[in-house]
Design an enzyme around this catalytic site. Structure first.
Site: not given
Ligand code: ADP
Ligand code: ADP
Ligand code: ZN
Length: 216
Positions: A127, A160, A171
């Site tokens: 990503r 990130r 995670r």
């Molecule tokens: P991802 O897109 O990979 O699911 P996020 O961007 O949503 O990750 O979250 C990144 C980090 O921010 C999490 O691992 C956690 O530390 C924190 N975080 C985000 N949303 C929450 C939440 N609702 N509660 C607690 N921690 C959160």
């Molecule tokens: P989340 O917010 O749940 O952590 P993201 O939307 O950031 O997930 O997606 C995680 C990664 O996977 C990104 O690099 C994105 O471009 C890719 N991605 C998202 N949806 C798909 C899909 N349906 N197939 C393949 N790759 C995807």
């Protein structure tokens, strides 16, 4: 339309949220994005949150609940909103119910995007995120037109800090333990919709869209 996007890290919540924003014109509320903004600005909240984020752990409930409560009261949430990455614990879900009840609102649908661990790891380690506008890419599945440059704003792409494999696995474990119980919580309320998140971005969106059209 008031929505929650649920699913493990890397399941595509942010990607799908942006497509819903484009089509339905309701704002995306991403607690991850808001926390990263606080970290980048170096606020007290950001300094506190960073410790947990870097370790792949959840930021304490009170902190996140406070930010979401304030955000939901902004005028752009009046016609609806998409919660992306919140709630992540039962305590957060209960607090959300209370906040919405006070506002005379409720959640219409919880979209649960299902993707297995090995696939989310592949997605997250490749990503890349735009430093400027937050747009999300994947080096293989959804690459930018020009290397390292955002298609939308020309901003620089970065990986990130918490998107390294070891932290991703941590995670995922946290998701299984603390967030997955929400599936049952919302199923009991009769508002849960399960989606196969392993399909392409377009196919997943088509499925979500067909659910949203029935709600709208
Ligand atoms: P991802 O897109 O990979 O699911 P996020 O961007 O949503 O990750 O979250 C990144 C980090 O921010 C999490 O691992 C956690 O530390 C924190 N975080 C985000 N949303 C929450 C939440 N609702 N509660 C607690 N921690 C959160
Ligand atoms: P989340 O917010 O749940 O952590 P993201 O939307 O950031 O997930 O997606 C995680 C990664 O996977 C990104 O690099 C994105 O471009 C890719 N991605 C998202 N949806 C798909 C899909 N349906 N197939 C393949 N790759 C995807
Ligand atoms: Zn950008």
């Amino acid at each position: 339309m008031n929505l929650i996007l649920l699913g493990p890290p890397g399941s595509g919540k942010g990607t799908q949220a942006k497509l819903i924003v484009e089509k339905y014109g309701i704002p995306q509320i991403s607690t991850g994005d808001m926390l990263r903004e606080a970290v980048a600005k170096g606020t007290e909240l950001g300094k506190e949150a960073k410790k947990y984020m870097d370790a792949g752990q959840l930021v304490p409930d009170e902190v996140v609940i406070g930010i979401v409560k304030e955000r939901l009261q902004q005028p752009d949430c009046e016609k609806g909103f998409i919660l992306d990455g919140f709630p992540r614990t039962i305590a957060q879900a209960e607090a959300l119910d209370k906040i919405l009840e006070e506002m005379g609102k409720k959640i219409d649908a919880v979209i649960n995007i299902q993707v297995p661990e090995e696939e989310v790891v592949k997605r997250i380690v490749n990503r890349r995120t735009c430093k400027n506008c937050g747009a999300v890419y994947h080096l293989i599945y959804n690459p930018p037109k020009e290397d390292n440059k955002c298609d939308k704003c020309g901003g620089e792409l970065y990986q990130r800090d918490d998107d390294k494999e070891e932290t991703v696995r941590k995670r995922y474990k946290v998701y299984k333990e603390q967030t997955e119980p929400l599936v049952e919580y919302y199923a009991k309320k009769g508002i849960l919709y399960n989606i196969d998140g392993t399909k392409s971005i377009e196919e997943v969106f088509a499925e979500i869209d067909s659910i949203l059209q029935k709600l709208a």
